[in-house]
Design an enzyme around this catalytic site. Structure first.
Site, PDB file in Angstrom:
ATOM      1  N   GLY A   1     -22.893 -22.686 -14.622  1.00 23.70           N
ATOM      2  CA  GLY A   1     -21.539 -21.860 -14.156  1.00 23.70           C
ATOM      3  C   GLY A   1     -20.527 -22.188 -15.100  1.00 23.70           C
ATOM      4  N   ALA A   2     -19.270 -22.113 -14.305  1.00 24.20           N
ATOM      5  CA  ALA A   2     -17.962 -22.511 -15.056  1.00 24.20           C
ATOM      6  C   ALA A   2     -17.807 -23.881 -15.337  1.00 24.20           C
ATOM      7  CB  ALA A   2     -16.746 -22.097 -13.964  1.00 24.20           C
TER       8      ALA A   2
ATOM      9  N   ALA B   1     -12.017 -24.114 -14.156  1.00 22.94           N
ATOM     10  CA  ALA B   1     -12.735 -23.472 -15.252  1.00 22.94           C
ATOM     11  C   ALA B   1     -13.123 -22.086 -14.830  1.00 22.94           C
ATOM     12  CB  ALA B   1     -14.089 -24.423 -15.337  1.00 22.94           C
TER      13      ALA B   1
ATOM     14  N   ASN C   1     -10.248 -28.555  -2.314  1.00 16.78           N
ATOM     15  CA  ASN C   1     -11.398 -27.476  -2.103  1.00 16.78           C
ATOM     16  C   ASN C   1     -11.201 -26.833  -0.920  1.00 16.78           C
ATOM     17  OD1 ASN C   1     -12.435 -27.784  -4.634  1.00 16.78           O
ATOM     18  ND2 ASN C   1     -13.642 -29.688  -3.893  1.00 16.78           N
TER      19      ASN C   1
ATOM     20  N   LEU D   1     -21.967 -18.232  -1.037  1.00 18.26           N
ATOM     21  CA  LEU D   1     -20.661 -19.215  -1.101  1.00 18.26           C
ATOM     22  C   LEU D   1     -20.808 -20.548  -0.500  1.00 18.26           C
ATOM     23  CD1 LEU D   1     -18.094 -16.550   0.515  1.00 18.26           C
ATOM     24  CD2 LEU D   1     -18.656 -16.604  -1.801  1.00 18.26           C
ATOM     25  N   GLU D   2     -20.014 -21.440  -1.223  1.00 21.04           N
ATOM     26  CA  GLU D   2     -20.524 -22.905  -1.048  1.00 21.04           C
ATOM     27  C   GLU D   2     -19.673 -23.330   0.195  1.00 21.04           C
ATOM     28  OE1 GLU D   2     -20.563 -26.845  -4.050  1.00 21.04           O
ATOM     29  OE2 GLU D   2     -18.882 -25.613  -4.153  1.00 21.04           O
TER      30      GLU D   2
ATOM     31  N   TRP E   1     -36.239 -30.174 -11.882  1.00 17.58           N
ATOM     32  CA  TRP E   1     -35.470 -30.359 -13.036  1.00 17.58           C
ATOM     33  C   TRP E   1     -35.163 -32.024 -13.275  1.00 17.58           C
ATOM     34  CZ3 TRP E   1     -34.920 -27.425 -17.402  1.00 17.58           C
ATOM     35  CH2 TRP E   1     -34.988 -25.997 -17.222  1.00 17.58           C
TER      36      TRP E   1
ATOM     37  N   LYS F   1     -10.147 -35.180  -3.452  1.00 10.69           N
ATOM     38  CA  LYS F   1     -10.325 -33.718  -4.017  1.00 10.69           C
ATOM     39  C   LYS F   1     -10.936 -32.907  -3.186  1.00 10.69           C
ATOM     40  CE  LYS F   1     -11.713 -31.317  -7.565  1.00 10.69           C
ATOM     41  NZ  LYS F   1     -12.583 -30.284  -6.932  1.00 10.69           N
TER      42      LYS F   1
ATOM     43  N   ARG G   1     -22.263 -13.808  -5.326  1.00 11.70           N
ATOM     44  CA  ARG G   1     -23.426 -14.912  -4.918  1.00 11.70           C
ATOM     45  C   ARG G   1     -23.003 -15.734  -3.526  1.00 11.70           C
ATOM     46  NH1 ARG G   1     -21.714 -15.759 -10.775  1.00 11.70           N
ATOM     47  NH2 ARG G   1     -20.176 -16.750 -10.150  1.00 11.70           N
TER      48      ARG G   1
END
Length: 297
Positions: A16-17, A129, A185, A262-263, A87, A181, A260
């Protein structure tokens, strides 16, 4: 820009960004970058105050195509972390370092069960970003780009980013740094996503009052969790957000615009859950959580 003396292979999971910005910066520094994801990518393009540059990258389309690497950057949303398990298992089969460039305050608890003996390095991302197309990103810089803990594993990651163009800081009290931080957010992400507007919306008086109420509640919860926060952190955070470059966006607004998921659960939901645990009133955050849940559904 000078490149590093010793190039490393770095796998980026989550293009993503933020992941695209990291991939471009690391490729620019001379590292071999492997983009991990279903969409084929042969190059990464970044646009910032120095113009637009493009860099070649490798591509792994599935975990079966990936092998162990010394460094992994995990840049998915919090709620997508479980889907990266295969992954991460293959990429960290020989150990190495996983730089967790995600939101939240529980990076290690979230990722350590997925990476075996690899060292987990939580990373707080401050650069703004904006993904403009698959493999392309616009970056607006702040006074800092990346904050890491002050430990041996983080020092190895900091060396990785040397000459990448990113400003890297280490912080001895990482719990407090992570909560600071988190403050950015839990205010900017929900409000921009709900209003459909970029960070300039936070300069409007009524919106600023709401943001400050959200921030004060989050400060109280952070203090209860052991972070060294004061009421001044709420006002400083709002002032910092209001001072971001015009046009700056948030990940949650970008996700809403793209349809998409949402977080919100990993951000506002965390404040609500920890508020319950510590007996803190977090009504402004609960209101945002209810609205975010409605639009996400």
């Amino acid at each position: 820009m000078d490149t590093v003396d010793s190039a490393e292979t770095v796998a980026v999971v989550g293009l993503g960004a933020v992941g695209t910005a990291f991939a471009a910066s690391l490729a620019e520094a001379g590292h071999e970058v492997v983009a991990c994801g279903r969409r084929p990518l042969e190059r990464i393009e970044i646009t910032d105050e120095r113009g637009t540059r493009a860099y070649p990258v490798g591509w792994a389309g599935s975990p079966e195509d990936a092998g162990p690497v010394p460094f992994v950057v995990l840049a998915t949303k919090i709620h997508d972390t479980p889907a990266t398990a295969e992954w991460l298992a293959r990429l960290t089969a020989d150990g190495g370092h996983v730089v967790v460039a995600q939101n939240g305050v529980d990076h290690r608890e979230r990722v350590e069960p997925l990476v075996g003996a690899a060292a987990v390095v939580p990373a707080l991302v401050y650069l703004n970003a904006e993904r403009t197309a698959p493999g392309s990103v616009r970056v607006r810089r702040t006074e800092r780009d990346l904050v890491l803990p002050d430990d041996a594993a983080a020092k190895a990651a900091a060396n990785l980013f040397e000459t990448s163009g990113l400003t890297v800081e280490t912080h001895a009290d990482f719990r407090t740094a992570a909560w600071r931080k988190m403050l950015t957010n839990v205010a900017a992400n929900p409000i921009t996503a709900l209003t459909g507007r970029r960070v300039e919306v936070l300069t409007e008086p009524a919106v600023a009052d709401l943001a400050l109420a959200v921030l004060r509640e989050a400060v109280a919860v952070g203090r209860a969790e052991g972070a060294q926060l004061t009421d001044a952190d709420a006002t400083r955070t709002l002032a910092w957000l209001q001072g971001l470059a015009p046009g700056s966006t948030t990940s949650m607004l970008q996700d809403r615009e793209a349809g998409r998921r949402l977080e919100y659960d990993g951000l506002t939901g965390t404040i609500a859950r920890l508020g319950d645990r510590h007996g803190e009133a977090v009504e402004a955050n609960r209101a945002l959580l209810a609205l975010l849940s409605a639009i996400s559904a």
